[in-house]
Motif scaffolding. Structure first.
Motif, PDB file in Angstrom:
ATOM      1  N   PRO A  89     -26.379 -33.000  64.383  1.00 17.12           N
ATOM      2  CA  PRO A  89     -26.644 -33.212  62.951  1.00 17.12           C
ATOM      3  C   PRO A  89     -25.845 -34.373  62.383  1.00 17.12           C
ATOM      4  CG  PRO A  89     -25.315 -31.240  63.310  1.00 17.12           C
ATOM      5  CD  PRO A  89     -25.769 -31.694  64.659  1.00 17.12           C
ATOM      6  N   SER A  90     -26.380 -34.909  61.315  1.00 16.19           N
ATOM      7  CA  SER A  90     -25.667 -35.983  60.631  1.00 16.19           C
ATOM      8  C   SER A  90     -24.468 -35.423  59.885  1.00 16.19           C
ATOM      9  CB  SER A  90     -26.618 -36.685  59.648  1.00 16.19           C
ATOM     10  OG  SER A  90     -27.097 -35.764  58.677  1.00 16.19           O
ATOM     11  N   ALA A  91     -23.557 -36.300  59.542  1.00 19.00           N
ATOM     12  CA  ALA A  91     -22.349 -35.865  58.836  1.00 19.00           C
ATOM     13  C   ALA A  91     -22.714 -35.331  57.453  1.00 19.00           C
ATOM     14  CB  ALA A  91     -21.368 -37.027  58.712  1.00 19.00           C
ATOM     15  N   PRO A  92     -22.055 -34.255  57.001  1.00 21.82           N
ATOM     16  CA  PRO A  92     -22.312 -33.769  55.640  1.00 21.82           C
ATOM     17  C   PRO A  92     -21.991 -34.841  54.609  1.00 21.82           C
ATOM     18  CG  PRO A  92     -21.095 -32.154  56.929  1.00 21.82           C
ATOM     19  CD  PRO A  92     -21.113 -33.418  57.728  1.00 21.82           C
ATOM     20  N   GLY A  93     -22.535 -34.618  53.397  1.00 22.28           N
ATOM     21  CA  GLY A  93     -22.357 -35.601  52.330  1.00 22.28           C
ATOM     22  C   GLY A  93     -21.056 -35.405  51.567  1.00 22.28           C
ATOM     23  N   ARG A  94     -21.099 -35.765  50.308  1.00 26.09           N
ATOM     24  CA  ARG A  94     -19.892 -35.792  49.483  1.00 26.09           C
ATOM     25  C   ARG A  94     -19.188 -34.444  49.463  1.00 26.09           C
ATOM     26  NH1 ARG A  94     -20.311 -36.749  43.067  1.00 26.09           N
ATOM     27  NH2 ARG A  94     -21.886 -35.165  43.465  1.00 26.09           N
ATOM     28  N   VAL A  95     -17.873 -34.458  49.635  1.00 30.13           N
ATOM     29  CA  VAL A  95     -17.040 -33.265  49.632  1.00 30.13           C
ATOM     30  C   VAL A  95     -16.265 -33.226  48.323  1.00 30.13           C
ATOM     31  CG1 VAL A  95     -15.230 -31.974  50.827  1.00 30.13           C
ATOM     32  CG2 VAL A  95     -16.863 -33.338  52.141  1.00 30.13           C
ATOM     33  N   VAL A  96     -16.371 -32.108  47.605  1.00 30.37           N
ATOM     34  CA  VAL A  96     -15.741 -31.980  46.282  1.00 30.37           C
ATOM     35  C   VAL A  96     -14.824 -30.765  46.300  1.00 30.37           C
ATOM     36  CG1 VAL A  96     -16.120 -31.680  43.807  1.00 30.37           C
ATOM     37  CG2 VAL A  96     -17.760 -32.999  45.178  1.00 30.37           C
ATOM     38  N   PRO A  97     -13.499 -30.958  46.219  1.00 30.39           N
ATOM     39  CA  PRO A  97     -12.589 -29.803  46.117  1.00 30.39           C
ATOM     40  C   PRO A  97     -12.365 -29.434  44.639  1.00 30.39           C
ATOM     41  CG  PRO A  97     -11.322 -31.805  46.496  1.00 30.39           C
ATOM     42  CD  PRO A  97     -12.769 -32.217  46.410  1.00 30.39           C
ATOM     43  N   THR A  98     -12.178 -28.136  44.406  1.00 29.46           N
ATOM     44  CA  THR A  98     -11.930 -27.625  43.058  1.00 29.46           C
ATOM     45  C   THR A  98     -10.803 -26.619  43.130  1.00 29.46           C
ATOM     46  OG1 THR A  98     -14.287 -27.852  42.610  1.00 29.46           O
ATOM     47  CG2 THR A  98     -12.997 -26.585  41.035  1.00 29.46           C
ATOM     48  N   SER A 146     -17.378 -35.697  57.778  1.00 35.74           N
ATOM     49  CA  SER A 146     -17.767 -36.305  56.510  1.00 35.74           C
ATOM     50  C   SER A 146     -16.636 -37.202  56.016  1.00 35.74           C
ATOM     51  CB  SER A 146     -18.046 -35.210  55.480  1.00 35.74           C
ATOM     52  OG  SER A 146     -16.837 -34.523  55.168  1.00 35.74           O
ATOM     53  N   GLN A 147     -16.914 -37.952  54.979  1.00 36.65           N
ATOM     54  CA  GLN A 147     -15.844 -38.723  54.365  1.00 36.65           C
ATOM     55  C   GLN A 147     -14.834 -37.769  53.734  1.00 36.65           C
ATOM     56  OE1 GLN A 147     -17.476 -41.533  51.614  1.00 36.65           O
ATOM     57  NE2 GLN A 147     -18.402 -42.809  53.212  1.00 36.65           N
ATOM     58  N   GLU A 148     -13.589 -38.176  53.771  1.00 34.19           N
ATOM     59  CA  GLU A 148     -12.545 -37.325  53.204  1.00 34.19           C
ATOM     60  C   GLU A 148     -12.736 -37.200  51.695  1.00 34.19           C
ATOM     61  OE1 GLU A 148      -8.735 -38.706  54.273  1.00 34.19           O
ATOM     62  OE2 GLU A 148      -9.110 -38.672  56.445  1.00 34.19           O
ATOM     63  N   SER A 149     -12.421 -36.009  51.215  1.00 40.11           N
ATOM     64  CA  SER A 149     -12.528 -35.775  49.781  1.00 40.11           C
ATOM     65  C   SER A 149     -11.377 -36.463  49.058  1.00 40.11           C
ATOM     66  CB  SER A 149     -12.497 -34.273  49.499  1.00 40.11           C
ATOM     67  OG  SER A 149     -11.196 -33.763  49.761  1.00 40.11           O
ATOM     68  N   GLU A 150     -11.463 -36.454  47.755  1.00 39.72           N
ATOM     69  CA  GLU A 150     -10.324 -36.910  46.966  1.00 39.72           C
ATOM     70  C   GLU A 150      -9.190 -35.898  47.084  1.00 39.72           C
ATOM     71  OE1 GLU A 150     -11.541 -37.563  43.013  1.00 39.72           O
ATOM     72  OE2 GLU A 150     -12.951 -39.184  43.493  1.00 39.72           O
ATOM     73  N   ALA A 151      -7.957 -36.367  46.985  1.00 39.35           N
ATOM     74  CA  ALA A 151      -6.804 -35.479  47.101  1.00 39.35           C
ATOM     75  C   ALA A 151      -6.760 -34.532  45.908  1.00 39.35           C
ATOM     76  CB  ALA A 151      -5.512 -36.280  47.202  1.00 39.35           C
ATOM     77  N   ILE A 152      -6.349 -33.291  46.158  1.00 39.28           N
ATOM     78  CA  ILE A 152      -6.233 -32.291  45.108  1.00 39.28           C
ATOM     79  C   ILE A 152      -4.949 -31.512  45.322  1.00 39.28           C
ATOM     80  CG2 ILE A 152      -7.591 -30.559  46.369  1.00 39.28           C
ATOM     81  CD1 ILE A 152      -8.664 -29.614  43.668  1.00 39.28           C
ATOM     82  N   GLU A 153      -4.228 -31.283  44.238  1.00 38.18           N
ATOM     83  CA  GLU A 153      -2.995 -30.510  44.312  1.00 38.18           C
ATOM     84  C   GLU A 153      -3.324 -29.026  44.229  1.00 38.18           C
ATOM     85  OE1 GLU A 153       1.258 -29.965  41.906  1.00 38.18           O
ATOM     86  OE2 GLU A 153      -0.238 -31.449  41.253  1.00 38.18           O
ATOM     87  N   VAL A 154      -2.697 -28.235  45.085  1.00 36.56           N
ATOM     88  CA  VAL A 154      -2.978 -26.803  45.147  1.00 36.56           C
ATOM     89  C   VAL A 154      -2.204 -26.097  44.041  1.00 36.56           C
ATOM     90  CG1 VAL A 154      -2.881 -24.733  46.568  1.00 36.56           C
ATOM     91  CG2 VAL A 154      -3.342 -26.949  47.630  1.00 36.56           C
ATOM     92  N   LYS A 155      -2.939 -25.637  43.066  1.00 39.75           N
ATOM     93  CA  LYS A 155      -2.378 -24.784  42.021  1.00 39.75           C
ATOM     94  C   LYS A 155      -3.519 -24.046  41.357  1.00 39.75           C
ATOM     95  CE  LYS A 155      -2.168 -28.403  38.440  1.00 39.75           C
ATOM     96  NZ  LYS A 155      -1.262 -29.110  37.515  1.00 39.75           N
ATOM     97  N   ALA A 156      -3.165 -22.985  40.658  1.00 39.38           N
ATOM     98  CA  ALA A 156      -4.188 -22.096  40.109  1.00 39.38           C
ATOM     99  C   ALA A 156      -5.001 -22.813  39.044  1.00 39.38           C
ATOM    100  CB  ALA A 156      -3.539 -20.846  39.529  1.00 39.38           C
TER     101      ALA A 156
END
Length: 1527
Positions: free
Chosen positions: A632-641, A716-726
């Motif tokens: 399979p092709s690489a997945p698309g945009r990765v969005v962390p929340t 996939s391309q790496e997502s944007e960095a996100i800080e782990v907090k609630a």
């Protein structure tokens, strides 16, 4: 006599029914004993019984007599109806006949004394069957009768002997048989509060294990005390249900299983209620509180389990405390555990326990298959309560560092008699290097031996295992391998039996009812029938490693079993080669290995039995060997929340055009570490996952990989960095939300049973193209700060316009409209809620679907008739689930009975122009009494009154679309649709949104083009694309998914749809829509007239001259056939070909075979051979209408002779290959260890084929290193020297002929071989090192192997060194050294050792300049000299010793650290054994002993001592003489 029994042995040809009618015959039988008391023949009587019924065997037991004498109250033995032989093997049925013996002529008495007398009388009569009576009887009978009786006795004795021998040969497996239901459970209808009992009788060997199920759920009496009672006695099994209630109405299944198979039987129980009882007493659906016996139960789950982490091989327990109020004694709730919405059953992998207030699930041995979302569900009569948390399972530590993780989810598919396909999933951890492949192991049930199924690792996560033994059961496991080593094995698969699928289905299905009769018949022997052709042969799977064939057995195959031979043929030839020449296969499945990748093959199958081999099946189409499934092709945009303090929600776009997608792996990395760790070790199928176990405050980036059976995609391309907090407001508690199964209303998706019956997709969806036409410019961003294409998507707004499309007694079909704002991301699905309205008061909302539905219509089931309901709908996208819509109007759930159809739905408007537009709609769900036969479209101005509705079409249209052409530019309209059937026109649909009739700026239309090659295409361009826009082509407004007629190519803002071969089948309306735009779309109508014009134009462009793909060429085929061929670019069916040789026309005949493939344009002419008169010019002349072309080939002179010679050679080669032959002729290979291997590859061999090796005409015999496996012949020469030079020959022969291959290893051939050996030695040499010695400085290098013929040159300052007493060179073991004694300034400089290999050679250099390493050697020389390894002395120069004596030599060694001691003979290391004994005592005394000296021990011996400071050796010579020779 205790008891007389008559054994009825069910032999072929006799009917047991006759035995059941023979009760009167037994009286006659025993009356004959009195007559035969003097002259009766026992054998005659037995033969008489055999001819009448079955073989009767009289048995009498003295043990029974003795027991009756000793026991005052003899006990009658328990009756049995199975006849046993001496080995306790079942051989037939026993019918007791002599009970109540007063009825018979023998006069048995009921008293013990009379019974003893009867027994004694019988024994006396039996003893009279002696040889003396036989002689007396013979004298009284005639010769004819005597001969007849003698023949009958011999026949009977032979039958008895054969029967006994047969049972001696019988093994345990022949008596074992699958379970059978003698008596099946029957269905019952009972009243409430009554008890009911289901019972059955099961036979089978070994004794089957019986399990009862209710609606496919195992019945556990311990979980429901007092409710169920299970009993088993003497193969009679029963299930008793106490005080039935309405919930006991269900389908019950009893399953019997043993090692030979499994069989199930079904029965239903219907619980009825007396009239007059209140309806509220009925169990309610699982939503809403009800009262059970006046009690309402409240359930609370407290002290639950949280997100858990484990490692493979560990044990994990999940538990929660359950509070049920009121607390009633002996009340048992229903406790269920789920993993990823799949109900778990107790097994060796998971144990479940309920203590009354706590539910516990124990995972005894964690594997990655155990990873997932675990849900505890507690169900009472009032409602249910659930609790969920995610369990993560990490890989166990690798046994080899760097090895990959274990594969998972091993399953067996398509099991047959000797074949099964094993599938698995790839691990998330590859150990740091890519996985090279997988090994599949199998283990037969009942053993612990694992055998490897494939010799080389396979990369495809699917493998066909062949060679299984029919009737045996197996388990399988899989291991992964990379360059570091092998992974741990996976969890073993479920047990699978190697048997015919039809037999397996028959064993699991229902059996015929028991009739109380046993009928044994013998079929008349039929003449052998040669089986017919197999049917429906096809290639079911093709990879670069194997091809799987499947077919159906023939109809004509006789009464015996059949087997199969598989044949293959390279495409383009007619040479068929049998694949399984030795052993035919039993299954209608076969896997072929060792096919050449990239080649095309055809296959066919033949059946065979004892009568012969049948005709071959139809050959398959040519199949090219190679992987058909792409990674399979690489997945698309990765969005962390953000989610919680230790978790993050990760969403991504699915891989495009992925086939057979298994799931995704998510990886996380702390920013700056560049080390990614897996977040899940079991693939997830959704596009959203909650990654737990993160470090609070750290910043992470994420990436995703997709996988299918072909392998893992690129990351996939790496997502944007996100800080782990609630996140504000808290996060989502679970680990994964597959396909938007979000928890709503306190219940976890997937556990309710509101199964939709409306045909909608419940997976991650992609909307049809016209659903996306409403996505305008605002869909690409989220309003507010940061809006733009890179902004985080928002949840969609609520849907609206909820309406009812159909209503039956217990369900409604709803429809709604898409939200006006979808949140910047495609809508992935909808969730529907409903609530009951009682007396105008709305109740509690309940979820109707737990999986998102893609269509804007859904059937809500399990409603109550004549009740009122309201509904609300939520939309979901990758950002989450939006807020619900406003509650719908109140609808009554009552069945529609109107004759006319319901309203159409899902109206969409597209292709809006100033005066036209296209309206799309879906037919009504409710059809009415008759099928829908047309539609009417209504139109009105948007601001007009209801009375302004007017019809667009006077005659009903049959299509689901209509182009409306009566619009006024600038006017706003709304539309609706009505459906009609024979009964009339139904209710109108909901109106569309207002549509402005205008042509927007930049609107383009589809342009039809015919290029210079005559290719017809439709072209559409769009200038206002967004990053997510797609061109979607449709025919008659249905998306084109089949590329056989049209090929679509898109580049930038342009898309082209090319007709592959325009024909009448292509007539229709073609449209192209661009998603994520402001309605960019257009259509083109291809009518019959337009089709004709395009075809004419295309032909004019393409065929003024017939273009050729290839000019006339010649090639040689199998058997030396000569093929002249060319290929036209395109030629119609009316094309004509004329074949010309030297201006003479050729015609089809015995010499020339012509063929013209009008589909491919290939024109060919084949000749069997070339004769001298065939020298000349060959020409193909083509004509297609007005277009013509021709191509010629001149074959004269040397060209013709060369082709003729090559043809004759190939014909000769073909005949050679009919017998055993060499596929690859004899050659040699030099291994890194400098061993020489002579090898060749052979083909078309069989068991009788022999291979003979010769060297210089002498046969090589007894070489234990000679191998003959898998068509490869090897001969290894371990330590090659000049004596190995010669001419090597190998002869391959059997009864079909012989073939010979020769390899000349003399003179230049041997020199080339030795040069390759020398090259390997040179490449193995180490860098030159410098070492201080007593005498000065030593330069040395080690090689892996030293050959005496190796030429080495030492250089100093690029000049060859002239050796003197001060500068010497030599070899010790594998060390090549240069000794410089008392070095001076002149000895400084560059030194090199040159290895000569007949080519460029190899040099190793070192700089001896008085600096660096050399200076250190000079400075440290005293220290080295003091601590380096030394031989202090004690060894003589020469030892002369007599044969058969013992030799012992001792010397002193020194050095720090303690030196390593090696003894050498003739420069080769000696290994300590019984002949040579080497010892090192006290760290300084080295002794060498030859226990019994013989003449072979003569030679040069050395002791070599070495440590890190130096190496030293001492030599001595041993000369052994014989006493006789001395004299």
């Amino acid at each position: 006599m205790n008891e007389q029994r008559l054994s009825l042995v069910a032999t072929p040809g006799l009917l047991v029914d006759d035995a059941l009618l023979c009760t009167g015959f037994f009286s006659f039988l025993f009356a004959q004993f009195e007559r035969l008391n003097r002259n009766a023949d026992k054998c005659m009587l037995l033969h008489c019984c055999t001819d009448t019924i079955l073989c009767l065997r009289l048995s009498s037991s003295y043990s029974g007599l003795e027991e009756s004498r000793l026991s005052p109250m003899p006990k009658r033995a328990k009756p049995t109806y199975l006849a046993m032989d001496k080995e306790n093997q079942i051989i037939g049925y026993v019918v007791p006949i002599f009970r109540g013996s007063q009825e018979y002529a023998s006069g048995f008495s009921d008293t013990e004394e009379a019974r003893v007398k009867e027994s004694a009388g019988y024994m006396a009569r039996r003893n009279l069957f002696t040889s003396g009576l036989e002689m007396e009887r013979t004298e009284q009978t005639s010769r004819k009768v005597s001969m007849r009786e003698s023949a009958e006795r011999i026949s009977l004795s032979k039958r008895i002997y054969e029967n006994e021998e047969h049972h001696k040969r019988m093994n345990k497996d022949s008596l074992m048989h699958a379970p059978e239901f003698v008596i099946k459970p029957r269905s019952h209808t009972v009243w409430e509060k009554q008890c009911v009992r289901l019972h059955c009788t099961v036979s089978g060997w070994p004794d089957p294990r019986v399990v009862w199920y209710k609606n496919n759920v195992t019945i556990d009496p311990m979980a429901h005390p007092g409710k169920y009672k299970l009993e088993s006695s003497y193969n009679v099994h029963s299930l008793e249900i106490n005080r039935c209630d309405f919930d006991d109405t269900a389908q019950y299944r009893v399953s019997a299983m043993n090692s030979k198979g499994e069989l199930s039987s079904f029965a239903s129980i219907v619980v009825k209620r007396f009239k007059g009882e209140v309806e509220e007493a009925l169990p309610m659906p699982r939503h809403g509180l009800i009262s059970e016996y006046g009690i309402t139960f409240d359930t609370h789950i407290v002290d639950g389990f949280g997100v858990s982490f484990g490692r493979e091989g560990e044990t994990m327990s999940l538990g929660a405390t359950v509070i049920i109020s009121p607390n009633l004694a002996r009340y048992q709730p229903e406790v269920q555990w789920y993993r990823d919405d799949v109900l778990l059953q107790p097994s060796k992998w998971c144990h479940m326990h309920w203590s009354g207030d706590k539910a516990t699930l124990t995972l005894t041995h964690l594997n990655k298959e155990d990873e997932g979302l675990y849900t505890l569900r507690i169900t009472t009569k009032s409602k249910y309560e659930t609790y969920s948390a995610y369990v993560f399972v990490r890989d166990a530590d690798a046994e080899v560092e760097g090895a990959p993780g274990a594969p998972l989810d091993v399953k067996c598919q398509d099991a047959n008699k000797d074949y099964v396909i094993v599938t698995w999933k790839q691990p998330a951890v590859d150990g740091g290097s890519s996985i090279l492949g997988y090994f599949v192991d199998r283990c037969e049930v009942g053993t612990t031996h694992w055998s490897q199924c494939n010799d080389t690792p396979i990369k495809f996560a699917r493998f066909p295992v062949t060679g299984l033994v029919e009737g045996r059961s197996y388990t399988f496991r899989v291991r992964a391998v990379n360059k570091s080593g092998m992974s741990r094995p996976s969890r073993v698969s479920e047990v699978v039996a190697a048997m015919d699928p039809a037999d397996r289905a028959r064993m699991r299905g229902t059996s015929a009812p028991w009739t109380g009769q046993i009928i044994v018949t013998e079929e008349e022997p039929a003449e052998g029938v040669v089986p017919g052709k197999p049917k429906e042969l096809e290639v079911t799977e093709a990879t670069k490693n194997y091809v799987v064939l499947s077919w159906k057995p023939p109809g004509e195959r006789g009464h015996e079993g059949i087997m199969y031979y598989v044949e293959k043929c390279v495409s383009g030839t007619d040479s068929w080669q049998r694949v399984n020449t030795e052993i035919p296969v039993k299954s209608p499945r076969f896997a072929l290995f060792d096919l050449a990748e990239g080649k095309a093959y055809s296959f066919r199958v033949r059946c065979c039995n004892s009568a012969g081999v049948g005709e071959p099946s139809e050959a398959t189409e040519a199949t090219t060997v190679g992987d058909k499934l792409d990674i399979p092709s690489a997945p698309g945009r990765v969005v962390p929340t953000r989610n919680t303090d230790t978790s993050v929600v990760v969403s991504w776009e699915a891989s495009r055009d992925a086939k057979e997608l298994v799931g995704y792996y998510i990886e996380a990395s702390i920013v700056g570490s560049n080390k990614f760790e897996p977040c899940n070790n079991k693939p997830v199928k959704g596009t959203r996952f909650i990654c737990h176990g993160l470090v609070t405050g750290e910043s992470y980036v994420f990436r995703v990989k997709a996988l299918n059976a072909a392998g893992l995609s690129e990351c996939s391309q790496e997502s944007e960095a996100i800080e782990v907090k609630a996140a504000i407001g808290g996060g989502i508690p679970h680990g994964v939300l597959p396909e938007w199964e979000l928890p709503r209303g306190g219940n976890v998706g997937g556990l309710t049973k509101h199964t939709p019956r409306w045909t909608g997709t419940h997976e991650a969806v992609q909307y049809p193209p016209y659903t996306m036409l409403k996505l305008n410019a605002q869909t690409g961003s989220v309003p507010g700060p940061g809006a733009g294409s890179s902004a985080v998507p928002a949840s969609p707004t609520p849907p609206y316009g909820i309406s009812v499309l159909e209503c039956v007694r217990d369900s409604m079909v709803l429809a709604w409209k898409q939200p006006t704002f979808i949140g910047g991301a495609d809508i992935t699905g909808y969730f529907v809620d409903y609530r009951e309205v009682i007396n105008g008061v709305p109740g509690t909302w309940h979820e109707a679907n737990v999986k998102a539905v893609s269509d804007r219509a859904y059937r809500v089931s399990d409603l109550k008739e004549n009740r009122k309901y309201q509904f609300q709908v939520r939309a979901a996208n990758m950002a989450g689930v939006g807020i619900p819509s406003l509650p719908s109007g109140t609808f009554v759930c009552e069945e529609w009975t109107i004759a006319v159809p319901g309203p159409p739905h899902d109206l969409q408007v597209t292709e809006v122009r100033a005066n036209t537009l296209v309206l799309l709609y879906k037919p009504p769900v409710y059809q009415g009494r008759d099928p829908v036969n047309g539609f009417y479209i209504d139109i009105k101005e948007a601001d007009a009154e209801e009375e302004a509705w007017r019809g667009v079409n006077e005659k009903a249209v049959l299509t689901n679309y209509m182009k409306i052409k009566t619009l006024k530019e600038g006017e706003t309209y709304v539309f609706r649709v009505r459906a009609q059937n024979k009964a009339g026109v139904g209710k109108a649909s909901e109106p569309t949104e207002p549509v402005l009739a205008e042509t927007k700026p930049g609107t383009t239309e589809i342009v039809v083009d015919v290029d210079d090659d005559g290719v017809i295409s439709m072209n559409f361009a769009c200038s206002n694309l967004t990053p997510d826009s797609k061109f979607v082509w449709s025919k008659n407004y249905e998306e084109i998914t089949d590329d056989t007629r049209i090929t679509v190519a898109t580049s930038g803002g342009k898309s082209k749809a090319t007709f592959n071969m325009l024909a009448e089948d292509d007539i229709g309306i073609y449209s192209c829509a661009v998603t994520h735009t402001d309605g960019a779309c257009s259509s083109y109508t291809l009518s019959a007239e337009e089709l004709k014009k395009l075809l004419e134009l295309s032909h004019d462009h393409k065929f003024p001259i017939i273009p050729l793909k290839t000019e006339l060429a010649v090639e040689l085929q199998e058997k030396g056939r000569i093929r002249f061929w060319l290929q036209a670019e395109k030629i119609s069916a009316n094309g004509k070909i004329e074949y010309v040789f030297n201006d003479n026309s050729l015609s089809q005949g015995e010499k020339y075979k012509m063929n013209f493939n009008k589909d491919t344009g290939v024109i060919e002419m084949i000749m069997e051979s070339l004769l001298p008169e065939d020298e000349g010019t060959f020409t193909f002349q083509l004509q297609d209408g007005k277009a013509t072309n021709q191509s010629s080939l001149v074959l004269i002179g040397d060209v013709f002779k060369g082709l003729q010679k090559e043809s004759a050679f190939m014909r000769k080669e073909w005949h050679r290959k009919q017998g055993p032959h060499f596929v690859e002729y004899l050659s040699y290979e030099v291994t890194p260890e400098c061993c020489v291997i002579l090898k060749c590859k052979v083909g078309n061999i069989k068991k009788e084929t022999v291979a003979l090796w010769y060297k210089d005409g002498r046969e090589v015999k007894g070489d234990e290193k000679l191998t003959f496996t898998e068509g490869v012949l090897n001969l290894e020469i371990a330590q090659i020297s000049k004596k190995d030079a010669g001419v090597y020959e190998i002869v391959l022969k059997d009864d079909r002929g012989q073939d010979t291959s020769t390899l000349n290893l003399t003179e230049q051939g041997f020199r080339d071989l030795m040069n390759e050996v020398f090259s390997n030695i040179a490449n193995s040499s180490t860098a030159l090192k410098i070492q201080s010695t007593d005498e000065g400085i030593r330069l040395y290098s080690f090689v892996s192997y030293y050959n005496e013929a190796l030429q080495v040159t030492w250089h100093h300052k690029d000049s060859a060194i002239a050796f003197t007493d001060r500068i010497k060179s030599g070899v010790v073991g594998e060390q090549l050294w240069l000794q410089i004694t008392e070095p001076t300034e002149k000895d400084k400089g560059k030194y090199a050792i040159e290895f000569h290999d007949g080519k460029g050679g190899l040099k190793r250099t070192v700089e001896l300049s008085g600096q660096g390493e050399a200076t250190a050697e000079f400075q440290m020389a005293p220290y080295f000299l003091y601590n380096r390894a030394r031989v202090a002395g004690g060894l003589p120069d020469v030892v002369t010793i007599q044969e058969l004596k013992a030799l012992n030599l001792t010397c002193n060694i020194s050095g720090e650290p303690l030196p390593e001691v090696v003894w050498l003979k003739n420069e080769r290391e000696i290994v300590s054994d019984g002949h040579y004994v080497m010892k090192l005592e006290a760290g300084k005394y080295a002794s060498f002993t030859i226990t019994t000296v013989n003449t072979t021990d003569s030679g040069k011996y050395s002791i070599l001592v070495k440590n890190k400071y130096g190496t030293e050796s001492a030599d001595f010579t041993v000369s052994v003489f014989s006493p006789d020779s001395k004299k």
